[in-house]
Scaffold this active site. Structure first.
Site, mmCIF file in Angstrom:
data_model
loop_
_atom_site.group_PDB
_atom_site.id
_atom_site.type_symbol
_atom_site.label_atom_id
_atom_site.label_comp_id
_atom_site.label_asym_id
_atom_site.label_seq_id
_atom_site.Cartn_x
_atom_site.Cartn_y
_atom_site.Cartn_z
ATOM 1 C CG ASN A 72 -0.208 -0.189 2.532
ATOM 2 O OD1 ASN A 72 0.810 -0.872 2.602
ATOM 3 N ND2 ASN A 72 -0.740 0.389 3.590
ATOM 4 C CG ASP B 88 -2.902 -4.837 10.185
ATOM 5 O OD1 ASP B 88 -2.268 -5.053 9.138
ATOM 6 O OD2 ASP B 88 -4.064 -4.408 10.194
ATOM 7 N N GLY C 44 -5.956 2.718 10.810
ATOM 8 C CA GLY C 44 -4.615 2.205 11.059
ATOM 9 C C GLY C 44 -4.019 2.616 12.382
#
Length: 417
Positions: A96, A306, A325
Site C-alpha cells: 500500500n 498490522d 490504522g
C-alpha cells in the site's frame, strides 16, 4: 560478527537448550557454542543484560511502511529500525504505497532498498494492478523478483471470479493469495463495529456479517480451486468457526489476527480517539474470547502487529474522515505477553514463517544466529517515548504492558537499543 551472550534463558521448544540459562557464543554470525559457562579468551564483545531471555527471531506477516510515496508516514530505513528495536528479524511488507507495489521492478526496489539490513524485508506484491480489484497483477514476475505473497492491503476482492482465477493461477507456482475479509456492500460507510456502542455514539456500523460473508465466499472458492489462501486479520467469533471448519476439511487456508483486536473492544471508541479507528474494526469481548481460543487451539495460525503508520494530518481529524490504522510493532511483544504465557507468546511471534517461506533457525549450535533478546518480566506504561516510528498513531498509548525488547542478532549484525 563475534559476540558472547552471557546468562541467557532460551525460550525455544525446538532447541535442546529450551528453558535453560546458558552462555551463547556467536562467531561470524553462527552459533558456535552453547554452554552453562563459556570463557572469552578472544575478547569478543560481551552482552550481559538484566533477566535476559533469547528466542528465535520474531516474524510479522503484515507490516506497512510509507516508502515509496508516503515517506512522511515512514521510510523503509526507519521502519526496519523500528522492527529491529521491537524484536522482529523478519517482516512481510504490504504493497500500500504510491505507486502500489505491483510489478517486478517494484519488488526489486524494496529488496534493494532493504539489502544488508539486519531485518529481512519480505515484499508482498499487490494481487491486482494498482490494487484496484479489476485485473490480476503480474504475480509470477513478482514471485521471480522475491514476492512472498499477494495482497491488496485492506481492499477486498469484490469479484468472486477474479478470486477464483487468482487462486487457480497462483497454484501453478505455489503462490500465496491473501484476501481481505470484508464484503464492502454490507460494510457501506461503516467506520466501527455495528453494535449498541455504534448506535450510542452515532457512528455508522461495520457489522461482523460483512467479514463472515466474505470469508465464507472465499472458502467456497478455495475448496473449488484447491488453491492456497491466507486470510489476514480476522476479528469475529464466527470467522474463527468458519476457518476451523475449513481446516477440518483439509483446505489449504491460514489466517492471522491483529494483536490490537485481542486487547481492545468497540467500547474504547467512546472518546472518538481516531487511533482506535482500524480495519477490521475493534469488535466485542465475546469476539476477543473466541479469537484467543482460536490462537490456543491452532485455528488462527499467527498474530500480526498490522503496523500501519498514518501521518498526523490524516489522524487528527473528524472520526468519520480519519484514515484507518495503528502502529503496532513497538507494543506487540508487551501486549501479547500480557495475555499469554511467555512460551505461548514466543510461539505466536515465530509462527507463520513456513507459510511465508521464512527460514526457521532454532537456537542450536551450528545454526545462523537469528535471535531476539528480551526481558519478559519488565512492566511499564507504553508512552510516546517508546515509539520509534515516524508516525505516532498508536492505540496502545498509556496502556500497561509486560515485557521489553533489548534488540536482535540477525544477518551477522547486532542491534541493541
Amino acid at each position: 560478527m563475534n559476540v558472547l551472550v552471557k546468562s541467557a534463558t532460551i525460550v525455544d521448544p525446538k532447541s535442546d537448550f529450551h528453558n535453560q540459562t546458558v552462555d551463547i557464543l556467536i562467531e561470524k554470525g553462527l552459533i558456535s557454542q552453547i554452554s552453562k559457562r563459556i570463557q572469552n579468551p578472544k575478547n569478543y564483545k560481551v552482552i550481559t543484560l538484566d533477566n535476559l531471555h533469547v528466542s528465535q527471531g520474531w516474524f510479522d506477516s503484515s507490516v506497512s511502511f510509507g516508502e515509496p510515496g508516503f515517506e512522511e508516514r515512514e521510510t523503509i530505513e526507519n521502519g526496519l529500525k523500528t522492527a529491529a528495536y521491537s524484536g522482529f528479524t523478519t517482516v512481510a511488507v504490504n504493497s500500500n504505497t504510491n505507486p502500489v507495489i505491483d510489478s517486478y521492478a517494484d519488488i526489486s526496489f524494496l529488496k534493494s532498498k532493504s539489502s544488508n539490513n539486519a531485518v529481512q524485508l519480505l515484499p508482498i506484491g499487490a494481487l491486482t494492478k494498482h490494487s484496484d480489484g479489476i485485473d490480476l497483477a503480474e504475480l509470477f514476475d513478482m514471485t521471480s523478483a522475491g514476492a512472498v505473497a499477494f495482497y491488496d492491503y485492506q481492499k477486498p476482492i469484490a469479484n468472486p471470479n477474479l478470486m477464483k482465477v487468482a487462486l487457480q493461477y497462483a497454484s501453478n507456482f505455489g503462490g500465496l493469495v491473501c484476501s481481505f475479509p470484508q464484503e464492502s456492500k454490507i460494510t457501506g460507510l461503516g467506520v466501527m463495529n455495528e453494535n449498541v456502542t455504534s448506535t450510542s455514539l452515532g457512528l455508522k456500523g461495520n457489522p461482523a456479517l460483512a467479514e463472515e460473508l466474505q470469508i465464507a465466499r472465499d472458502l467456497f472458492i478455495l475448496e473449488y480451486t484447491e488453491g492456497k489462501l491466507h486470510i489476514p486479520t480476522i476479528s469475529t467469533a464466527k470467522s474463527v468457526e468458519l476457518i476451523r471448519a475449513a481446516k477440518q476439511k483439509k483446505l489449504d487456508v491460514t489466517c492471522s489476527v491483529a494483536i490490537h483486536n485481542l486487547v481492545f473492544t468497540d467500547e474504547n471508541l467512546t472518546t472518538f480517539d481516531t487511533n482506535y479507528k482500524v480495519l477490521p474494526p475493534l469488535r466485542t469481548q465475546n469476539d476477543i474470547d473466541a479469537l484467543i481460543i482460536g490462537l490456543k487451539d491452532g485455528t488462527i495460525d499467527m498474530v500480526t502487529s498490522d503496523h500501519n503508520p498514518i501521518d498526523i494530518e490524516h489522524k487528527k481529524i473528524e472520526f468519520d474522515y480519519a484514515k484507518y490504522g495503528t502502529i503496532g510493532l513497538e507494543s506487540a511483544f508487551g501486549a501479547l505477553n500480557s495475555i499469554f504465557t511467555i512460551k505461548k507468546t514466543i510461539e505466536l511471534l515465530t509462527k507463520g514463517k513456513d507459510r511465508f517461506n521464512v527460514e526457521s533457525a532454532p537456537v542450536t549450535i551450528g545454526n545462523k544466529a537469528n535471535l531476539t533478546l528480551f526481558n519478559p518480566n519488565d512492566t511499564y506504561t507504553f508512552s510516546s517515548k517508546n515509539i520509534i516510528s515516524t508516525s505516532k498513531n498508536s492505540m496502545f498509548l498509556n496502556q500497561d504492558l509486560k515485557g521489553t525488547v533489548y534488540g536482535i542478532i540477525s544477518s551477522n549484525q547486532l542491534i541493541l537499543k
